[in-house]
Design a protein around this motif. Structure first.
Motif, PDB file in Angstrom:
ATOM      1  N   VAL A  19      16.889   1.404  -3.049  1.00  0.00           N
ATOM      2  CA  VAL A  19      17.740   1.683  -4.215  1.00  0.00           C
ATOM      3  C   VAL A  19      17.435   3.044  -4.831  1.00  0.00           C
ATOM      4  CG1 VAL A  19      18.145  -0.751  -4.731  1.00  0.00           C
ATOM      5  CG2 VAL A  19      16.202   0.416  -5.798  1.00  0.00           C
ATOM      6  N   GLY A  20      16.450   3.746  -4.273  1.00  0.00           N
ATOM      7  CA  GLY A  20      16.154   5.099  -4.732  1.00  0.00           C
ATOM      8  C   GLY A  20      15.455   5.192  -6.069  1.00  0.00           C
ATOM      9  N   VAL A  21      14.639   4.199  -6.414  1.00  0.00           N
ATOM     10  CA  VAL A  21      13.902   4.225  -7.673  1.00  0.00           C
ATOM     11  C   VAL A  21      12.594   4.987  -7.462  1.00  0.00           C
ATOM     12  CG1 VAL A  21      12.729   2.823  -9.413  1.00  0.00           C
ATOM     13  CG2 VAL A  21      14.901   2.049  -8.453  1.00  0.00           C
ATOM     14  N   PRO A  22      12.300   6.012  -8.277  1.00  0.00           N
ATOM     15  CA  PRO A  22      11.050   6.755  -8.133  1.00  0.00           C
ATOM     16  C   PRO A  22       9.849   5.819  -8.308  1.00  0.00           C
ATOM     17  CG  PRO A  22      12.523   7.858  -9.680  1.00  0.00           C
ATOM     18  CD  PRO A  22      13.109   6.513  -9.399  1.00  0.00           C
ATOM     19  N   HIS A  23       8.895   5.891  -7.390  1.00  0.00           N
ATOM     20  CA  HIS A  23       7.757   4.994  -7.472  1.00  0.00           C
ATOM     21  C   HIS A  23       6.533   5.601  -6.801  1.00  0.00           C
ATOM     22  CE1 HIS A  23       9.592   4.163  -3.572  1.00  0.00           C
ATOM     23  NE2 HIS A  23       8.385   3.783  -3.156  1.00  0.00           N
ATOM     24  N   ALA A  24       5.387   5.073  -7.152  1.00  0.00           N
ATOM     25  CA  ALA A  24       4.121   5.470  -6.544  1.00  0.00           C
ATOM     26  C   ALA A  24       3.264   4.227  -6.426  1.00  0.00           C
ATOM     27  CB  ALA A  24       3.426   6.522  -7.404  1.00  0.00           C
ATOM     28  N   VAL A  25       2.393   4.215  -5.423  1.00  0.00           N
ATOM     29  CA  VAL A  25       1.527   3.055  -5.191  1.00  0.00           C
ATOM     30  C   VAL A  25       0.136   3.338  -5.752  1.00  0.00           C
ATOM     31  CG1 VAL A  25       0.444   1.600  -3.439  1.00  0.00           C
ATOM     32  CG2 VAL A  25       2.819   2.348  -3.147  1.00  0.00           C
ATOM     33  N   VAL A  26      -0.370   2.369  -6.491  1.00  0.00           N
ATOM     34  CA  VAL A  26      -1.742   2.426  -7.016  1.00  0.00           C
ATOM     35  C   VAL A  26      -2.473   1.188  -6.528  1.00  0.00           C
ATOM     36  CG1 VAL A  26      -3.153   2.337  -9.107  1.00  0.00           C
ATOM     37  CG2 VAL A  26      -1.100   3.781  -9.051  1.00  0.00           C
ATOM     38  N   ALA A  27      -3.619   1.403  -5.908  1.00  0.00           N
ATOM     39  CA  ALA A  27      -4.436   0.287  -5.421  1.00  0.00           C
ATOM     40  C   ALA A  27      -5.473  -0.076  -6.483  1.00  0.00           C
ATOM     41  CB  ALA A  27      -5.133   0.671  -4.116  1.00  0.00           C
ATOM     42  N   THR A  28      -5.566  -1.357  -6.777  1.00  0.00           N
ATOM     43  CA  THR A  28      -6.513  -1.857  -7.781  1.00  0.00           C
ATOM     44  C   THR A  28      -7.684  -2.564  -7.097  1.00  0.00           C
ATOM     45  OG1 THR A  28      -5.415  -4.010  -7.960  1.00  0.00           O
ATOM     46  CG2 THR A  28      -4.611  -2.236  -9.406  1.00  0.00           C
ATOM     47  N   LYS A  29      -8.703  -2.874  -7.890  1.00  0.00           N
ATOM     48  CA  LYS A  29      -9.846  -3.686  -7.463  1.00  0.00           C
ATOM     49  C   LYS A  29     -10.666  -3.049  -6.336  1.00  0.00           C
ATOM     50  CE  LYS A  29      -7.309  -7.849  -8.782  1.00  0.00           C
ATOM     51  NZ  LYS A  29      -6.881  -9.208  -8.425  1.00  0.00           N
TER      52      LYS A  29
END
Length: 195
Positions: free
Chosen positions: A134-144
């Protein structure tokens, strides 16, 4: 200092994104239930209890808005996955979240949180594929990441990145427990909110 805690205040919770005031650019936190969304929001604000943390998955059931003193807002969205709710409730959540993510004009970035200890699961990869579609700006953040032994961290970084279809350098690693990566997260989120 750009890495100082974000000055956040809870504004309100709602099921309909159109009922929120326009406070400027919004950064939304999404992820599986129990991935640590509320803990990360508390960490970047350096305020325990700002966002409710629970040991029971699925406690966040509404869209939650937190105003940033310098302008803009953080949004805490309901977690997806193993919350014990009816299928009807689950579909209502899905519709509420999708409407926000695709229709909210103020949204500038979706922070997709992935559990760094176990890596992305099918629900995570499905979300990422949907965001890309859908073209939504996003970034991945890894937790823990603090739960990983240092010897396993490099391998895990590569595995998480591969599972998300990204380069290892494209994923931020943050721990609300050890504080690792929190300063960088503050600087990054503040830059998004202030444009």
């Amino acid at each position: 200092m750009s890495d100082r805690p974000l000055e956040l205040e809870f504004v309100k919770s709602a099921t309909d994104h159109t009922t929120f005031d326009d406070l400027g650019p919004e950064v939304a936190f999404v992820g599986r239930s129990n991935v640590g969304k509320s803990s990360i929001i508390n960490a970047v604000a350096n305020r325990r209890g700002l966002a409710t943390v629970s040991n029971t998955p699925g406690r966040t059931r509404l869209l939650n808005q937190f105003a940033h003193k310098g302008g803009g807002a953080l949004m805490d969205l309901p977690g997806y996955g193993f919350a014990r709710v009816s299928d009807t409730e689950r579909l209502r959540w899905q519709s509420m979240i999708e409407d926000y993510l695709t229709q909210r004009e103020q949204l500038v970035m979706v922070v997709a949180l992935v559990d760094g200890e176990i890596g992305p699961v099918k629900l995570d990869t499905t979300l990422l594929q949907w965001l890309r579609g859908v073209g939504v700006p996003h970034a991945v953040v890894a937790t823990k990441g603090d739960r990983l032994k240092s010897a396993a961290l490099g391998r895990r970084r590569n595995e998480v990145a591969a599972g998300c279809g990204l380069h290892p350098d494209d994923i931020r690693w943050v721990s609300s427990t050890s504080g690792r990566g929190v300063d960088g997260m503050r600087t990054w989120v503040r830059s998004l909110l202030l444009g």
